[in-house]
Design an enzyme around this catalytic site. Structure first.
Site, mmCIF file in Angstrom:
data_model
loop_
_atom_site.group_PDB
_atom_site.id
_atom_site.type_symbol
_atom_site.label_atom_id
_atom_site.label_comp_id
_atom_site.label_asym_id
_atom_site.label_seq_id
_atom_site.Cartn_x
_atom_site.Cartn_y
_atom_site.Cartn_z
ATOM 1 N N GLU A 113 5.120 5.651 -27.349
ATOM 2 C CA GLU A 113 6.276 5.273 -26.520
ATOM 3 C C GLU A 113 6.584 6.424 -25.578
ATOM 4 O O GLU A 113 6.453 7.589 -25.967
ATOM 5 C CB GLU A 113 7.505 5.030 -27.411
ATOM 6 C CG GLU A 113 7.380 3.810 -28.292
ATOM 7 C CD GLU A 113 8.321 3.855 -29.501
ATOM 8 O OE1 GLU A 113 9.102 4.812 -29.639
ATOM 9 O OE2 GLU A 113 8.237 2.931 -30.312
ATOM 10 N N LYS A 115 8.636 9.152 -23.899
ATOM 11 C CA LYS A 115 9.814 9.886 -24.373
ATOM 12 C C LYS A 115 10.763 10.041 -23.201
ATOM 13 O O LYS A 115 10.493 10.792 -22.271
ATOM 14 C CB LYS A 115 9.376 11.242 -24.911
ATOM 15 C CG LYS A 115 10.487 12.015 -25.553
ATOM 16 C CD LYS A 115 9.905 13.213 -26.275
ATOM 17 C CE LYS A 115 10.978 14.033 -26.962
ATOM 18 N NZ LYS A 115 12.010 14.512 -26.097
ATOM 19 N N ASP A 117 14.032 11.098 -21.233
ATOM 20 C CA ASP A 117 14.903 12.254 -21.327
ATOM 21 C C ASP A 117 16.360 11.819 -21.205
ATOM 22 O O ASP A 117 16.882 11.641 -20.122
ATOM 23 C CB ASP A 117 14.543 13.200 -20.170
ATOM 24 C CG ASP A 117 14.850 14.616 -20.534
ATOM 25 O OD1 ASP A 117 15.189 14.860 -21.702
ATOM 26 O OD2 ASP A 117 14.758 15.478 -19.641
ATOM 27 N N TYR A 224 14.402 2.479 -30.038
ATOM 28 C CA TYR A 224 13.043 2.734 -30.502
ATOM 29 C C TYR A 224 12.899 2.958 -32.000
ATOM 30 O O TYR A 224 11.831 3.318 -32.468
ATOM 31 C CB TYR A 224 12.452 3.922 -29.747
ATOM 32 C CG TYR A 224 13.363 5.141 -29.673
ATOM 33 C CD1 TYR A 224 13.769 5.810 -30.812
ATOM 34 C CD2 TYR A 224 13.802 5.614 -28.440
ATOM 35 C CE1 TYR A 224 14.583 6.917 -30.741
ATOM 36 C CE2 TYR A 224 14.622 6.731 -28.355
ATOM 37 C CZ TYR A 224 15.012 7.374 -29.518
ATOM 38 O OH TYR A 224 15.825 8.453 -29.438
ATOM 39 N N LYS A 311 4.511 16.661 -25.234
ATOM 40 C CA LYS A 311 5.256 16.910 -23.999
ATOM 41 C C LYS A 311 4.286 17.138 -22.842
ATOM 42 O O LYS A 311 3.326 17.897 -22.983
ATOM 43 C CB LYS A 311 6.127 18.169 -24.149
ATOM 44 C CG LYS A 311 7.188 18.060 -25.231
ATOM 45 C CD LYS A 311 8.441 17.424 -24.661
ATOM 46 C CE LYS A 311 9.669 17.770 -25.450
ATOM 47 N NZ LYS A 311 10.417 18.884 -25.039
ATOM 48 N N CYS A 405 33.370 32.734 4.981
ATOM 49 C CA CYS A 405 32.802 31.415 5.257
ATOM 50 C C CYS A 405 31.747 31.531 6.356
ATOM 51 O O CYS A 405 32.017 32.110 7.413
ATOM 52 C CB CYS A 405 33.915 30.465 5.682
ATOM 53 S SG CYS A 405 33.277 28.852 6.180
ATOM 54 N N CYS A 408 33.257 29.647 9.599
ATOM 55 C CA CYS A 408 34.457 30.035 10.358
ATOM 56 C C CYS A 408 34.901 31.464 10.093
ATOM 57 O O CYS A 408 35.870 31.933 10.681
ATOM 58 C CB CYS A 408 35.594 29.063 10.072
ATOM 59 S SG CYS A 408 36.237 29.229 8.400
ATOM 60 N N CYS A 423 36.142 27.820 0.937
ATOM 61 C CA CYS A 423 36.710 28.329 2.181
ATOM 62 C C CYS A 423 38.085 27.677 2.299
ATOM 63 O O CYS A 423 38.196 26.452 2.329
ATOM 64 C CB CYS A 423 35.836 27.932 3.374
ATOM 65 S SG CYS A 423 36.723 28.143 4.935
ATOM 66 N N CYS A 429 38.087 24.744 9.864
ATOM 67 C CA CYS A 429 36.686 25.070 9.598
ATOM 68 C C CYS A 429 35.869 23.806 9.908
ATOM 69 O O CYS A 429 36.099 22.746 9.296
ATOM 70 C CB CYS A 429 36.546 25.488 8.140
ATOM 71 S SG CYS A 429 34.866 25.769 7.602
HETATM 72 S S1 IVH Z 1 11.824 8.731 -32.538
HETATM 73 C C1 IVH Z 1 12.648 10.403 -36.712
HETATM 74 N N1 IVH Z 1 11.169 7.704 -30.207
HETATM 75 O O1 IVH Z 1 13.332 12.679 -28.482
HETATM 76 C C2 IVH Z 1 12.298 9.851 -35.374
HETATM 77 N N2 IVH Z 1 12.565 9.635 -30.193
HETATM 78 O O2 IVH Z 1 12.577 15.372 -29.398
HETATM 79 C C3 IVH Z 1 13.186 10.304 -34.329
HETATM 80 N N3 IVH Z 1 13.268 10.360 -27.947
HETATM 81 O O3 IVH Z 1 15.787 13.042 -30.990
HETATM 82 C C4 IVH Z 1 13.044 9.888 -32.947
HETATM 83 N N4 IVH Z 1 12.222 8.773 -26.827
HETATM 84 O O4 IVH Z 1 16.375 11.721 -28.807
HETATM 85 C C5 IVH Z 1 11.839 8.690 -30.831
HETATM 86 N N5 IVH Z 1 10.532 6.657 -28.245
HETATM 87 C C6 IVH Z 1 11.203 7.623 -28.858
HETATM 88 C C7 IVH Z 1 11.957 8.590 -28.142
HETATM 89 C C8 IVH Z 1 12.627 9.589 -28.856
HETATM 90 C C9 IVH Z 1 13.022 9.844 -26.731
HETATM 91 C C10 IVH Z 1 14.112 11.552 -28.178
HETATM 92 C C11 IVH Z 1 15.091 11.424 -29.315
HETATM 93 C C12 IVH Z 1 14.706 12.482 -30.296
HETATM 94 C C13 IVH Z 1 14.024 13.483 -29.407
HETATM 95 C C14 IVH Z 1 13.090 14.359 -30.191
#
Ligand code: IVH
Length: 666
Positions: A113, A115, A117, A224, A311, A405, A408, A423, A429
Site C-alpha cells: 500500500e 504510505k 504522509d 488500511y 521509504k 521594509c 518603503c 512593516c 507602503c
Molecule cells: S499500517 C501496525 N498502512 O505510517 C501497523 N500504516 O510509519 C501500523 N501509514 O503509523 C500501520 N500508510 O500512520 C499502515 N497503508 C498504511 C499506511 C500506514 C501510512 C502511516 C501510519 C503509521 C506510519 C508508520
C-alpha cells in the site's frame, strides 16, 4: 404538501449520500461538483425550513457541529504501533527472509500500500455507525477528535451491507496538494503566514476546536487496518475488500503481490508514478497478507514483525544561495525568500525556496554565497534543509535580517511571541496598499471583477486610489487618462464599482482587510452586532463575548478602529452608499418572545448558529452565560459543566434540541 416535502427531502438525502460515496469512496463521480453543491444547498434550505424532516446523518451534517471545549484523552483499545522503516532494498530482502524463516515457508503473499504522509487515526464503528475517532497520541492513548473527523466527507458515518456489529479500523487522514495550495492562497489573501506542507495542515486541522472550521479544510482519509475481537477474515486484503463493500474508503493503489519480487516491481513503478499523484506519499507499506501468519509473527516491543515501511529516497540537491528577497504581504508580514542558482529536483527546476522567517535563517546559520541543501520530499514547496559549511568560502557570514521594509524603508517590528516581522507602515507602503485594494475587490469580498491585480496596482501608481473609499470617487475620465486604457474597460470598472454598492455588509466588513477578520469572523461580527457603528464602538468585553471571537481578533478590531483614518474611511463608504448593516433577521413567529435562552454543547440536528437563528426568528434572545434572567438552558452533548451547575442551582429549566423545536411548534 408536507408529505411531499418529506419525501423529496428523503429522496434528495439518499441521492446525495450516493454521490458522496461515488465521489469519495469509489472516485467515480457521476455529476459535476457544481451540480452537487447546488443539490446540497437545496437540501440545506429544506432542512432549515423543515428541521423535523431532516435526517440526522444527512450529507449536510458533515459540515460540522458546535464548538468543542477540549479534546478528551482516551485510551486505545489496542495499542497503536508504528512501523519499522527502511530505505534499502537489501534490508527489504532481509525482512522477507526473516518472515519466511520464522514461518517455515519459501515465499509469502504481501499486500503493498502506498504510505500516505498524513496522520494516523483510529475509527470505531458500532452497529454500522461511526461512534469514535481517536488520534494516535503516544500509541497508548490519543485525543478523541470524533466531531472533527465526522466533517471529513470521505469518512462514512453509516455503513451499508453485512458488517460486524463492532470493529475498529485505522487509517491516515491527509490533504491533497490542490486543497493545500488553495488553503495557502486563501491565507496569502488574508495576509497570514503560509503553511509549510499538507501533512502539517492535516494534523493541525484535527486539533481545531471548531468542527465547522475543520469542515472547510479539504481533508481525506484512507483506511488500511481492520481490527476486531472476532476477526472473520483470513487475509488482510479480504478484510479491506469487505470494508470497501460497507462503504469505507480503503487504499486505491494497493496491490496483492505473490512474492517479494512482485513487491520490488511495485516499488519501482511507484517511485516514479507517485509524482503524478495529487497527494504526498513517502513510501510503501508492505504487509504479510495472511492474518494467521501475521499472528504467528507478532510484534517486537515497538513494531509489527509482519509489516515494514519502505521509504522512497527524498531527493536532495546542493546549490548556491544567490541572495534573499523579502516579500511584503497585504498585512505587512515579511517573508524571506531564498533566490537559488537554478537546480533540478524531482523533475522540476527550483529557483526559489521559502525561508519562512528570521528564526529559520538563524537556525540554518546561512549566508549569501553558501552552498545549501535543497530538499523536496514529495512536498511542493522546496525547503532548505542545511548548509554545506565545508564549502563555505572565506568572507561569508550569516545573513543579517533586514531592519527596514524593503519597499518603503520603515523600521520593521516583531511582536513578542511572533516569528514574523511586520512593516507597520500600512497606510503608505506600496505592496500593502495595493494588497488592500486587491483584497477589497476580490471575489469573496466586493467581487469587482473588472479590477484585477494589475488594475489595482495601476490605480494606485496613478495616484487615483490610495485608500479603499477612493474607489467610489473615481470618475470615468480619470480612468480613461491612464495608459493603454480603452473606453470599454474604463466603463466596466465604473460599472463594477457602482454595482458593488449592493454587496452585503458581511462582504464589506471582510473586504476592509482587518487583520484576522476573515469571511467567517466577518459573518459572526455582522450577525452579533448588526451594524458598523456597533462594531467600531464595541469594547474588548463585548467583542470577546461573541461566539468564536477571541482576544487576538478583538484586539485587532479595536486597534483598527482607533485610527482616525480608518474611521473616516467608514464615513466615506457610508456616504458612498455601501451597505453597513446586517440584513433584517427572519421572523417566523413569537413563541419565544421576551425569553432569554442560553445554548451550550453540540447538537444533533443543527449547529449552534442555526439554533441561535431559530431562537431569534421566534422572538427569543440568546444569552452568553446563565444568569438569574435566563429562561431556558438549551443543552447539547458535551455541555459545559459550569453552565449546567449554575442552571440547576438557579432552578432554570434545562431543555434539549427537540424540546426547543417542539416549543416553536415545528
Ligand atoms: S499500517 C501496525 N498502512 O505510517 C501497523 N500504516 O510509519 C501500523 N501509514 O503509523 C500501520 N500508510 O500512520 C499502515 N497503508 C498504511 C499506511 C500506514 C501510512 C502511516 C501510519 C503509521 C506510519 C508508520
Amino acid at each position: 404538501m408536507s408529505v411531499d416535502i418529506q419525501q423529496q427531502m428523503a429522496q434528495l438525502t439518499k441521492e446525495l449520500k450516493e454521490h458522496n460515496y461515488r465521489y469519495y469512496v469509489l472516485a467515480e463521480p457521476s455529476i459535476s461538483d457544481q451540480e452537487f453543491d447546488l443539490k446540497l444547498k437545496q437540501l440545506e434550505h429544506w432542512e432549515q425550513q423543515y428541521p423535523m424532516f431532516a435526517d440526522p446523518h444527512s450529507p449536510t451534517q458533515q459540515v460540522g457541529g458546535g464548538l468543542l471545549d477540549e479534546f478528551k484523552t482516551v485510551p486505545h483499545k489496542r495499542r497503536m504501533l508504528s512501523l519499522g522503516n527502511t530505505y534499502s532494498e537489501e534490508e527489504l530482502l532481509e525482512f522477507n527472509e526473516r518472515v519466511c524463516k520464522s514461518l517455515g515457508v519459501d515465499s509469502v503473499e504481501y499486500v503493498c500500500e502506498l504510505k500516505i504522509d498524513g496522520l494516523a487515526i483510529s475509527l470505531f464503528y458500532e452497529n454500522g455507525k461511526l461512534v469514535q475517532a481517536v488520534t494516535r497520541g503516544d500509541g497508548f492513548q490519543g485525543d478523541d477528535v470524533t466531531e472533527n473527523v465526522r466533517t471529513i466527507r470521505s469518512v462514512t458515518p453509516v455503513l451499508q451491507g453485512n458488517f460486524p456489529a463492532e470493529f475498529e479500523i485505522r487509517g491516515e487522514i491527509f490533504m491533497h496538494r490542490k486543497g493545500f495550495e488553495r488553503l495557502n492562497e486563501q491565507r496569502a489573501a488574508q495576509g497570514e503566514a503560509l503553511y509549510a506542507n499538507p501533512r502539517n495542515v492535516a494534523s493541525g486541522s484535527l486539533k481545531i476546536k471548531d468542527p465547522q472550521e475543520v469542515a472547510k479544510r479539504p481533508l481525506d482519509i484512507t483506511l488500511y487496518h481492520f481490527l476486531s475481537d472476532s476477526n472473520p477474515f483470513a487475509t488482510h486484503s479480504a478484510s479491506l475488500d469487505a470494508a470497501h463493500g460497507w462503504g469505507l474508503k480503503t487504499p486505491n493503489n494497493s496491490k496483492l503481490c505473490k512474492n517479494i519480487q512482485e513487491v520490488f516491481d511495485f516499488l519501482k513503478h511507484w517511485d516514479e508514478a507517485r509524482k503524478g499523484l495529487g497527494y504526498d506519499t513517502d513510501g510503501v507499506v508492505i504487509k504479510v497478507n495472511n492474518l494467521q501468519y501475521q499472528q504467528e509473527l507478532g510484534f517486537t516491543a515497538k513494531v509489527p514483525r509482519w509489516a515494514i515501511a519502505y521509504k522512497f529516497q527524498t531527493e536532495t540537491a546542493c546549490t548556491e544561495l544567490l541572495g534573499i528577497t523579502y516579500q511584503v504581504g497585504r498585512t505587512g508580514a515579511i517573508t524571506p525568500v531564498a533566490e537559488l542558482d537554478p537546480v533540478s529536483l524531482l523533475g522540476t527546476t527550483v529557483k526559489r525556496a521559502s525561508l519562512h522567517n528570521a528564526n529559520e535563517i538563524d537556525r540554518l546559520g546561512v549566508g549569501i554565497g553558501d552552498w545549501v541543501f535543497v530538499e523536496k520530499g514529495g512536498e511542493i514547496i522546496p525547503k532548505i534543509v542545511g548548509v554545506d559549511f565545508s564549502r563555505r568560502k572565506p568572507g561569508i557570514s550569516q545573513v543579517e535580517y533586514i531592519q527596514e521594509c524593503p519597499e518603503c524603508g520603515t523600521p520593521l517590528v516583531r511582536q513578542e511571541g511572533e516569528a514574523q516581522h511586520y512593516c507597520p507602515n500600512s497606510e503608505a507602503c506600496a505592496p500593502q496598499v495595493i494588497g488592500k485594494i486587491e483584497h477589497f475587490v476580490a471575489r469573496k469580498a466586493m467581487d469587482i471583477q473588472s479590477i484585477g491585480s494589475e488594475m489595482a496596482e495601476a490605480l494606485y501608481r496613478n495616484n487615483l486610489v490610495n485608500r479603499i473609499p477612493d474607489l467610489y470617487d473615481l470618475q470615468l475620465d480619470q480612468i480613461l487618462a491612464m495608459d493603454r486604457m480603452g473606453q470599454k474597460s474604463a466603463q466596466n470598472i465604473i460599472e463594477g464599482i457602482a454595482a458593488s454598492k449592493t454587496q452585503s455588509f458581511e462582504r464589506v466588513l471582510f473586504g476592509l482587510g482587518i487583520r484576522y477578520v476573515g469571511e467567517t469572523v466577518a459573518k459572526k461580527l455582522a450577525a452579533a452586532l448588526g451594524n458598523i457603528q456597533n462594531i467600531m464602538n464595541a469594547s474588548m468585553e463585548e467583542l470577546t463575548a461573541i461566539d468564536e471571537i477571541g482576544d487576538r481578533i478583538a484586539e485587532s478590531l479595536i486597534q483598527h478602529f482607533q485610527s482616525e483614518q480608518n474611521r473616516s474611511d467608514i464615513d466615506r463608504l457610508l456616504a458612498a452608499g455601501l451597505i453597513m448593516k446586517a440584513a433584517e433577521k427572519l421572523s417566523l413567529g413569537d413563541s419565544l418572545k421576551g425569553k432569554i435562552l442560553v445554548i451550550s454543547g453540540v447538537f444533533a440536528k443543527h449547529d449552534r448558529d442555526e439554533i441561535k437563528a431559530i431562537i431569534e426568528a421566534h422572538g427569543g434572545k440568546v444569552g452568553a452565560g446563565v444568569t438569574g434572567k435566563t429562561d431556558f438552558l438549551v443543552a447539547g452533548d458535551g455541555i459545559g459543566p459550569s453552565k449546567l451547575e449554575k442552571a440547576q442551582k438557579l432552578n432554570i429549566p434545562i431543555i434539549g434540541e427537540d424540546d426547543l423545536l417542539q416549543m416553536i411548534e415545528i
